[in-house]
Motif scaffolding. Structure first.
Motif, PDB file in Angstrom:
ATOM      1  N   THR A  59      10.158 131.011   2.392  1.00 47.85           N
ATOM      2  CA  THR A  59       9.436 131.431   3.591  1.00 47.85           C
ATOM      3  C   THR A  59       8.422 130.389   4.045  1.00 47.85           C
ATOM      4  N   GLY A  60       7.918 129.576   3.124  1.00 48.23           N
ATOM      5  CA  GLY A  60       6.938 128.550   3.478  1.00 48.23           C
ATOM      6  C   GLY A  60       6.414 127.823   2.259  1.00 48.23           C
ATOM      7  N   GLU A  61       5.442 126.936   2.499  1.00 49.25           N
ATOM      8  CA  GLU A  61       4.886 126.111   1.434  1.00 49.25           C
ATOM      9  C   GLU A  61       4.183 126.925   0.351  1.00 49.25           C
ATOM     10  N   GLN A  62       3.530 128.003   0.718  1.00 48.81           N
ATOM     11  CA  GLN A  62       2.828 128.828  -0.272  1.00 48.81           C
ATOM     12  C   GLN A  62       3.810 129.373  -1.310  1.00 48.81           C
ATOM     13  N   ALA A  63       4.968 129.793  -0.867  1.00 44.15           N
ATOM     14  CA  ALA A  63       5.977 130.308  -1.790  1.00 44.15           C
ATOM     15  C   ALA A  63       6.484 129.191  -2.712  1.00 44.15           C
ATOM     16  N   ILE A  64       6.682 128.006  -2.164  1.00 48.97           N
ATOM     17  CA  ILE A  64       7.137 126.884  -2.992  1.00 48.97           C
ATOM     18  C   ILE A  64       6.077 126.522  -4.026  1.00 48.97           C
ATOM     19  N   ARG A  65       4.811 126.556  -3.638  1.00 50.21           N
ATOM     20  CA  ARG A  65       3.722 126.284  -4.595  1.00 50.21           C
ATOM     21  C   ARG A  65       3.758 127.265  -5.769  1.00 50.21           C
ATOM     22  N   ALA A  66       4.055 128.520  -5.472  1.00 50.62           N
ATOM     23  CA  ALA A  66       4.123 129.528  -6.533  1.00 50.62           C
ATOM     24  C   ALA A  66       5.241 129.203  -7.527  1.00 50.62           C
ATOM     25  N   PHE A  67       6.271 128.517  -7.070  1.00 52.78           N
ATOM     26  CA  PHE A  67       7.386 128.134  -7.928  1.00 52.78           C
ATOM     27  C   PHE A  67       7.155 126.790  -8.607  1.00 52.78           C
ATOM     28  N   ALA A  68       6.748 125.780  -7.828  1.00 56.12           N
ATOM     29  CA  ALA A  68       6.754 124.401  -8.311  1.00 56.12           C
ATOM     30  C   ALA A  68       5.384 123.803  -8.553  1.00 56.12           C
ATOM     31  N   GLY A  69       4.322 124.459  -8.101  1.00 54.48           N
ATOM     32  CA  GLY A  69       2.989 123.893  -8.239  1.00 54.48           C
ATOM     33  C   GLY A  69       2.523 123.228  -6.962  1.00 54.48           C
ATOM     34  N   ASP A  70       1.352 122.614  -7.031  1.00 52.51           N
ATOM     35  CA  ASP A  70       0.727 122.050  -5.826  1.00 52.51           C
ATOM     36  C   ASP A  70       1.426 120.813  -5.280  1.00 52.51           C
ATOM     37  N   ASP A  71       2.113 120.059  -6.127  1.00 49.53           N
ATOM     38  CA  ASP A  71       2.854 118.884  -5.655  1.00 49.53           C
ATOM     39  C   ASP A  71       4.221 119.368  -5.181  1.00 49.53           C
ATOM     40  N   LEU A  72       4.298 119.719  -3.910  1.00 43.85           N
ATOM     41  CA  LEU A  72       5.482 120.406  -3.371  1.00 43.85           C
ATOM     42  C   LEU A  72       6.784 119.655  -3.548  1.00 43.85           C
ATOM     43  N   LEU A  73       6.743 118.337  -3.523  1.00 39.82           N
ATOM     44  CA  LEU A  73       7.973 117.553  -3.593  1.00 39.82           C
ATOM     45  C   LEU A  73       8.338 117.122  -5.011  1.00 39.82           C
ATOM     46  N   LYS A  74       7.527 117.500  -5.984  1.00 40.81           N
ATOM     47  CA  LYS A  74       7.820 117.164  -7.369  1.00 40.81           C
ATOM     48  C   LYS A  74       8.904 118.097  -7.904  1.00 40.81           C
ATOM     49  N   ALA A  75       9.904 117.523  -8.544  1.00 39.77           N
ATOM     50  CA  ALA A  75      10.984 118.326  -9.119  1.00 39.77           C
ATOM     51  C   ALA A  75      10.458 119.143 -10.294  1.00 39.77           C
ATOM     52  N   LYS A  76      10.967 120.354 -10.423  1.00 41.15           N
ATOM     53  CA  LYS A  76      10.610 121.216 -11.546  1.00 41.15           C
ATOM     54  C   LYS A  76      11.774 121.200 -12.536  1.00 41.15           C
ATOM     55  N   TYR A  77      11.453 120.966 -13.790  1.00 41.69           N
ATOM     56  CA  TYR A  77      12.480 120.938 -14.826  1.00 41.69           C
ATOM     57  C   TYR A  77      12.162 121.961 -15.909  1.00 41.69           C
ATOM     58  N   TYR A  78      13.219 122.390 -16.600  1.00 39.71           N
ATOM     59  CA  TYR A  78      13.107 123.290 -17.726  1.00 39.71           C
ATOM     60  C   TYR A  78      13.252 122.465 -19.007  1.00 39.71           C
ATOM     61  N   PRO A  79      12.657 122.878 -20.105  1.00 42.46           N
ATOM     62  CA  PRO A  79      12.802 122.119 -21.350  1.00 42.46           C
ATOM     63  C   PRO A  79      14.271 121.873 -21.724  1.00 42.46           C
ATOM     64  N   GLU A  80      15.124 122.844 -21.447  1.00 43.38           N
ATOM     65  CA  GLU A  80      16.547 122.728 -21.789  1.00 43.38           C
ATOM     66  C   GLU A  80      17.260 121.637 -20.995  1.00 43.38           C
ATOM     67  N   ASP A  81      16.706 121.240 -19.848  1.00 40.39           N
ATOM     68  CA  ASP A  81      17.348 120.201 -19.040  1.00 40.39           C
ATOM     69  C   ASP A  81      17.530 118.905 -19.821  1.00 40.39           C
ATOM     70  N   ALA A  82      16.657 118.641 -20.770  1.00 39.24           N
ATOM     71  CA  ALA A  82      16.750 117.405 -21.564  1.00 39.24           C
ATOM     72  C   ALA A  82      18.060 117.334 -22.347  1.00 39.24           C
ATOM     73  N   GLU A  83      18.647 118.477 -22.651  1.00 39.64           N
ATOM     74  CA  GLU A  83      19.922 118.506 -23.378  1.00 39.64           C
ATOM     75  C   GLU A  83      21.102 118.093 -22.500  1.00 39.64           C
ATOM     76  N   PHE A  84      20.945 118.163 -21.177  1.00 45.29           N
ATOM     77  CA  PHE A  84      22.071 118.003 -20.276  1.00 45.29           C
ATOM     78  C   PHE A  84      21.980 116.812 -19.322  1.00 45.29           C
ATOM     79  N   LEU A  85      20.827 116.602 -18.737  1.00 47.40           N
ATOM     80  CA  LEU A  85      20.723 115.675 -17.606  1.00 47.40           C
ATOM     81  C   LEU A  85      20.735 114.216 -18.036  1.00 47.40           C
ATOM     82  N   LEU A  86      21.355 113.389 -17.200  1.00 43.68           N
ATOM     83  CA  LEU A  86      21.440 111.955 -17.455  1.00 43.68           C
ATOM     84  C   LEU A  86      20.154 111.233 -17.077  1.00 43.68           C
ATOM     85  N   GLU A  87      19.414 111.785 -16.113  1.00 43.54           N
ATOM     86  CA  GLU A  87      18.102 111.262 -15.733  1.00 43.54           C
ATOM     87  C   GLU A  87      17.331 112.384 -15.066  1.00 43.54           C
TER      88      GLU A  87
END
Length: 105
Positions: A59-87
């Motif tokens: 719906t807007g930036e406020q909703a994204i902040r609730a998900f990803a934090g104040d740095d809106l364009l920063k990717a959010k990763y889960y600890p488990e991603d380290a098992e799978f992702l190449l970068e």
């Protein structure tokens, strides 16, 4: 409305397992945040590598902040991603949705 797009790559050998992880962990996380309108996960095979795009609408930036934090364009990763992702790409892309039409069933 804002469309947020994340890109990640894994080996083709781990792609099915990662797809399952995204369905079980990432989708519920996105959907639990007020202001998340929808989630789609796209997959593309490219030789020995599999690309994933996570496309979400908010719906807007406020909703994204609730998900990803104040740095809106920063990717959010889960600890488990380290098992799978190449970068780990540091940023996502945001697009303002200027027109949309839902499919009729």
């Amino acid at each position: 409305m804002i469309c947020r797009i994340w890109h990640g790559r894994t080996t083709r050998a781990r792609a099915d397992e990662y797809a399952h992880f995204l369905q079980q962990r990432a989708i519920p996380d996105y959907r639990s945040v007020p202001g998340n309108l929808d989630v789609a996960i796209l997959r593309r095979e490219d030789g020995d590598v599999t690309h994933f795009l996570t496309v979400t609408h908010w719906t807007g930036e406020q909703a994204i902040r609730a998900f990803a934090g104040d740095d809106l364009l920063k990717a959010k990763y889960y600890p488990e991603d380290a098992e799978f992702l190449l970068e780990f790409e540091s940023n996502v892309q945001h697009y303002e949705v200027i027109a949309a039409q839902a499919a009729s069933l």
